[in-house]
Design a protein around this motif. Structure first.
Motif, mmCIF file in Angstrom:
data_model
loop_
_atom_site.group_PDB
_atom_site.id
_atom_site.type_symbol
_atom_site.label_atom_id
_atom_site.label_comp_id
_atom_site.label_asym_id
_atom_site.label_seq_id
_atom_site.Cartn_x
_atom_site.Cartn_y
_atom_site.Cartn_z
ATOM 1 N N GLY A 15 0.798 -1.231 0.000
ATOM 2 C CA GLY A 15 0.000 0.000 0.000
ATOM 3 C C GLY A 15 0.825 1.273 0.000
ATOM 4 N N ASN A 16 0.244 2.309 0.579
ATOM 5 C CA ASN A 16 0.897 3.615 0.651
ATOM 6 C C ASN A 16 1.977 3.639 1.731
ATOM 7 N N ASN A 17 2.882 4.614 1.595
ATOM 8 C CA ASN A 17 3.872 4.943 2.633
ATOM 9 C C ASN A 17 4.728 3.751 3.074
ATOM 10 N N ILE A 18 5.137 2.927 2.111
ATOM 11 C CA ILE A 18 6.106 1.879 2.467
ATOM 12 C C ILE A 18 7.416 2.585 2.795
ATOM 13 N N ASP A 19 7.828 2.474 4.075
ATOM 14 C CA ASP A 19 8.970 3.286 4.503
ATOM 15 C C ASP A 19 10.271 2.490 4.480
ATOM 16 N N THR A 20 11.361 3.231 4.638
ATOM 17 C CA THR A 20 12.685 2.609 4.534
ATOM 18 C C THR A 20 12.965 1.643 5.683
ATOM 19 N N ASP A 21 12.259 1.812 6.819
ATOM 20 C CA ASP A 21 12.465 0.874 7.925
ATOM 21 C C ASP A 21 11.777 -0.458 7.636
ATOM 22 N N ILE A 22 10.725 -0.433 6.826
ATOM 23 C CA ILE A 22 10.094 -1.688 6.408
ATOM 24 C C ILE A 22 11.022 -2.410 5.428
ATOM 25 N N LEU A 23 11.692 -1.654 4.575
ATOM 26 C CA LEU A 23 12.562 -2.251 3.558
ATOM 27 C C LEU A 23 13.911 -2.679 4.148
ATOM 28 N N ALA A 24 14.453 -1.854 5.040
ATOM 29 C CA ALA A 24 15.762 -2.150 5.656
ATOM 30 C C ALA A 24 15.668 -1.841 7.141
ATOM 31 N N PRO A 25 15.175 -2.792 7.949
ATOM 32 C CA PRO A 25 14.924 -2.518 9.372
ATOM 33 C C PRO A 25 16.201 -2.146 10.139
ATOM 34 N N GLY A 26 16.094 -1.087 10.938
ATOM 35 C CA GLY A 26 17.223 -0.569 11.703
ATOM 36 C C GLY A 26 18.002 -1.626 12.475
ATOM 37 N N GLU A 62 1.378 5.464 -2.704
ATOM 38 C CA GLU A 62 2.017 6.776 -2.630
ATOM 39 C C GLU A 62 3.252 6.731 -1.722
ATOM 40 N N ALA A 63 4.194 7.611 -2.001
ATOM 41 C CA ALA A 63 5.366 7.869 -1.140
ATOM 42 C C ALA A 63 6.191 6.609 -0.850
ATOM 43 N N PHE A 64 6.351 5.755 -1.839
ATOM 44 C CA PHE A 64 7.147 4.542 -1.640
ATOM 45 C C PHE A 64 8.584 4.924 -1.280
ATOM 46 N N GLY A 65 9.100 4.328 -0.209
ATOM 47 C CA GLY A 65 10.491 4.582 0.193
ATOM 48 C C GLY A 65 10.656 5.799 1.066
ATOM 49 N N ILE A 66 9.556 6.235 1.697
ATOM 50 C CA ILE A 66 9.650 7.423 2.573
ATOM 51 C C ILE A 66 10.544 7.103 3.774
ATOM 52 N N LEU A 80 17.636 -9.231 -3.403
ATOM 53 C CA LEU A 80 16.657 -10.326 -3.482
ATOM 54 C C LEU A 80 16.212 -10.599 -4.918
ATOM 55 N N GLY A 81 16.756 -9.843 -5.867
ATOM 56 C CA GLY A 81 16.475 -10.114 -7.274
ATOM 57 C C GLY A 81 15.308 -9.346 -7.857
ATOM 58 N N VAL A 82 14.740 -8.426 -7.091
ATOM 59 C CA VAL A 82 13.619 -7.626 -7.608
ATOM 60 C C VAL A 82 14.108 -6.834 -8.825
ATOM 61 N N SER A 83 13.303 -6.853 -9.906
ATOM 62 C CA SER A 83 13.762 -6.238 -11.152
ATOM 63 C C SER A 83 13.266 -4.809 -11.312
ATOM 64 N N THR A 84 12.129 -4.481 -10.701
ATOM 65 C CA THR A 84 11.518 -3.165 -10.905
ATOM 66 C C THR A 84 10.653 -2.828 -9.692
ATOM 67 N N VAL A 85 10.577 -1.534 -9.370
ATOM 68 C CA VAL A 85 9.616 -1.074 -8.372
ATOM 69 C C VAL A 85 8.661 -0.121 -9.066
ATOM 70 N N ILE A 86 7.370 -0.348 -8.862
ATOM 71 C CA ILE A 86 6.334 0.492 -9.464
ATOM 72 C C ILE A 86 5.532 1.114 -8.321
ATOM 73 N N ALA A 87 5.280 2.421 -8.378
ATOM 74 C CA ALA A 87 4.469 3.050 -7.333
ATOM 75 C C ALA A 87 3.792 4.291 -7.888
ATOM 76 N N LYS A 88 2.751 4.739 -7.175
ATOM 77 C CA LYS A 88 2.081 5.978 -7.593
ATOM 78 C C LYS A 88 3.008 7.172 -7.414
ATOM 79 N N SER A 89 3.805 7.145 -6.354
ATOM 80 C CA SER A 89 4.827 8.171 -6.179
ATOM 81 C C SER A 89 5.926 7.607 -5.291
ATOM 82 N N PHE A 90 7.125 8.183 -5.432
ATOM 83 C CA PHE A 90 8.280 7.735 -4.651
ATOM 84 C C PHE A 90 8.800 8.871 -3.783
ATOM 85 N N ALA A 91 9.341 8.517 -2.620
ATOM 86 C CA ALA A 91 10.115 9.481 -1.845
ATOM 87 C C ALA A 91 11.398 9.761 -2.633
ATOM 88 N N ARG A 92 11.826 11.030 -2.645
ATOM 89 C CA ARG A 92 12.863 11.409 -3.608
ATOM 90 C C ARG A 92 14.217 10.737 -3.369
#
Lengths: 166, 425
Positions: A15-26, A62-66, A80-92
């Protein structure tokens, strides 16, 4: 892995607001990348890191990678081999990190039409996403050719190394 | 209108100077020279060393690189110790003159040591790098691969952002702080203000000290903005002088033109703002404190770049003075720098905190970044003066973090549950 537009991959949809801590936990940030990547998405999906296959596609809202500037957020997906990320919007910062690591990040208004497991292929320079499972095509923002050069080289580092060696 | 007289926002003026052009327009891609670069132990040398070597490149100017160890300090295991050892070796091998080892959190060190001067263009290897905007700088966060490019060349390309002006007139009430402003804005503006600059103006901002202004710019990261800026004034100059540096320019050069074009403008009355609390797991889940009744807290944490500077410790002390931390709740305080600890010790603040039952932790990013002391367990609830409450950030993925001002965190520590700090002031 370098980018290949012929490749189809299964979609992992979030969903929305997938944050960097979800992707790379502290708590795992001091571990080597191979170890850190095992915890990618674990706070919301414990299956992802175990079941994701080379060529698969991650889809967000929205805001993927915030959040953090930690590049490991994009690098874990690459690992992990992911080839592409698609989102409505990305954190810059995430957006820049992804391209600099050779991971195409596609801004697509129709990202929510993609369902989990759909077979997806993409043409980032043309700005096209193909959903083979639903027989649909979506427009996305094309990645400019000069940035696609970096993506195709596998990221900024290999791009600059190739340049140095020429 | 001639080229020379084109009205510009503060951010546009700084970018123009850094790109050595008369003016810039939003959307333009432009290459800027950086005045200073900030790195820390987590995203710094351990991530750029090999990359620089693979390019056979040296750092563009060792005197323009500020390196701080703050994420893995003090080392709690062999892996952290190794990261810190590598950081120290790299600083030495590359003749980095501004290396602050375990002296405080990088954004706070930048201010304490006077590395932020009005009109400067900087990049930092940390997403809270916009903090520098409090000093009239344009400062953005970047990742390690881009950092490698900047270290090698002293330059970076950026897309010129549009500016959103946020005007806070009036005066904040007792018990309400800049953290409340930012949590409120996370709710109001959302977390998806990509490629925008947030410029703060208004009497409430003019009245704030630099430590409080830093919170505003810092948390533009939570708004998803590119950065935040505040035009310099006499407080800015005083802080630079306290840091032992001299600003040789003219602050009049670093103000937005009165006819500059903004993407949007918002006006708020500071006197109407109540203490704000953000519920898990996003700063955008914010509401007035009175809508959070009976939320028990296991841990109250006062720490990080937005929440443990001297002003923050003073806020906590005002609430805690003469009170005790509730049974079943623990209060941890990690001052934002060694200097902060010293100042809080000499002015009696630390004594008030420890008498109330607070545990004082070493300075550093600690629990906020999920890398140090203060991690929370499965099912635990923490209220924190930090800037982010992402799921799993402070420890277990099944823990919950609420965000509040240092006033609110201190009040929750006494009550054992989320409480309105104004009742204790």
């Amino acid at each position: 892995m370098t980018f290949n537009s012929e490749q189809k991959g299964s979609a992992w949809v979030y969903g929305n607001n997938i944050d960097t801590d979800i992707l790379a936990p502290g708590p795992y940030m001091k571990k080597p990348m191979a170890e850190l990547a095992k915890h990618c998405f674990e706070a919301i999906d414990t299956d992802f890191a175990v079941q994701v296959k080379t060529g698969d596609v991650v889809v967000g809202g929205e805001a993927f990678g915030i959040g953090s500037s930690r590049e490991q957020a994009a690098q874990a997906l690459v690992e992990l081999g992911v080839s592409t990320v698609i989102a409505k919007s990305f954190a810059r910062i995430f957006y820049r990190n992804a391209l600099n690591l050779g991971l195409p990040a596609l801004v697509c208004n129709d990202a929510d039409k993609i369902s989990k497991g759909d077979q997806i292929s993409v043409q980032p320079e043309q700005g096209v996403i193909i959903n083979h499972s639903k027989n649909e095509q979506y427009k996305c923002e094309a990645i400019p050719p000069q940035l696609m050069e970096i993506v195709r080289a596998g990221g900024l580092m290999p791009f600059l190394q190739n340049k140095n060696n020429k | 209108m001639t080229e020379q007289s084109k009205a510009q926002t503060l951010a546009e003026k700084i970018i123009s100077r850094a790109a050595n052009v008369v003016s810039v327009s939003p959307g333009e891609l432009i290459t800027c020279k950086v005045d200073n670069v900030l790195m820390h132990d987590s995203s710094g040398p351990r991530r750029v060393k090999e990359r620089l070597e693979s390019l056979n490149a040296k750092v563009f100017d060792p005197n323009k690189i500020i390196l701080v160890s703050d994420h893995f300090v003090p080392a709690t295991d062999a892996e952290s110790a190794e990261i810190l050892a590598l950081t120290r070796r790299w600083a030495k091998d590359n003749n980095i003159s501004n290396f602050y080892d375990m002296q405080g959190i990088c954004h706070v060190m930048m201010a304490e040591k006077g590395h932020l001067l009005p009109g400067n263009f900087l990049v930092g290897g940390d997403s809270h790098s916009p903090t520098g905007g409090a000093f009239g700088c344009f400062m953005v966060g970047i990742g390690a691969t881009e950092m490698t490019g900047v270290l090698a060349t002293g330059e970076i390309w950026i897309k010129v952002p549009e500016t959103i002006r946020v005007n806070w007139h009036g005066t904040l009430s007792v018990g309400v702080s800049s953290k409340d402003i930012m949590l409120f804005l996370c709710k109001k503006l959302g977390v998806n203000n990509n490629y925008k600059v947030i410029e703060f103006t208004g009497t409430a901002i003019d009245q704030m000290n630099m430590l409080e202004r830093m919170v505003l710019c810092n948390m533009t990261a939570e708004l998803g903005a590119k950065t935040g800026v505040i035009a310099p004034d006499s407080s800015t100059i005083a802080a630079i002088e306290t840091a032992g540096k001299v600003f040789e320019g003219n602050i009049e050069d670093w103000q937005s033109d009165s006819d500059a074009i903004y993407f949007a403008e918002y006006n708020f009355d500071a006197s109407e703002l109540k203490p704000q609390i953000a519920a898990p797991h996003s700063p955008e889940n914010t509401n007035d404190v009175d809508s959070f009744e009976n939320v028990h807290v296991d841990q109250a944490y006062i720490g990080a770049c937005t929440g443990a500077k001297l002003t923050d410790l003073h806020m906590a002390a005002k609430v805690l003075k003469g009170n005790k931390v509730a049974d079943g709740t623990r209060l941890l305080v990690a001052p934002a720098s060694a200097k902060t600890t010293n100042q809080a010790a000499s002015d009696g603040t630390l004594e008030i905190l420890t008498e109330a039952g607070a545990i004082i932790l070493p300075t550093g990013c600690g629990a906020c970044a999920g890398m140090g002391a203060g991690a929370i367990a499965n099912g635990e609830v923490c209220i924190s003066s930090t800037s982010r409450n992402f799921k799993g950030r402070m420890g277990s993925p099944n823990s919950e973090v609420y965000l509040g001002s240092p006033y609110s965190v201190a009040a929750a520590a006494i009550a054992g549950k989320i409480a309105d700090p104004r009742e204790y002031l």
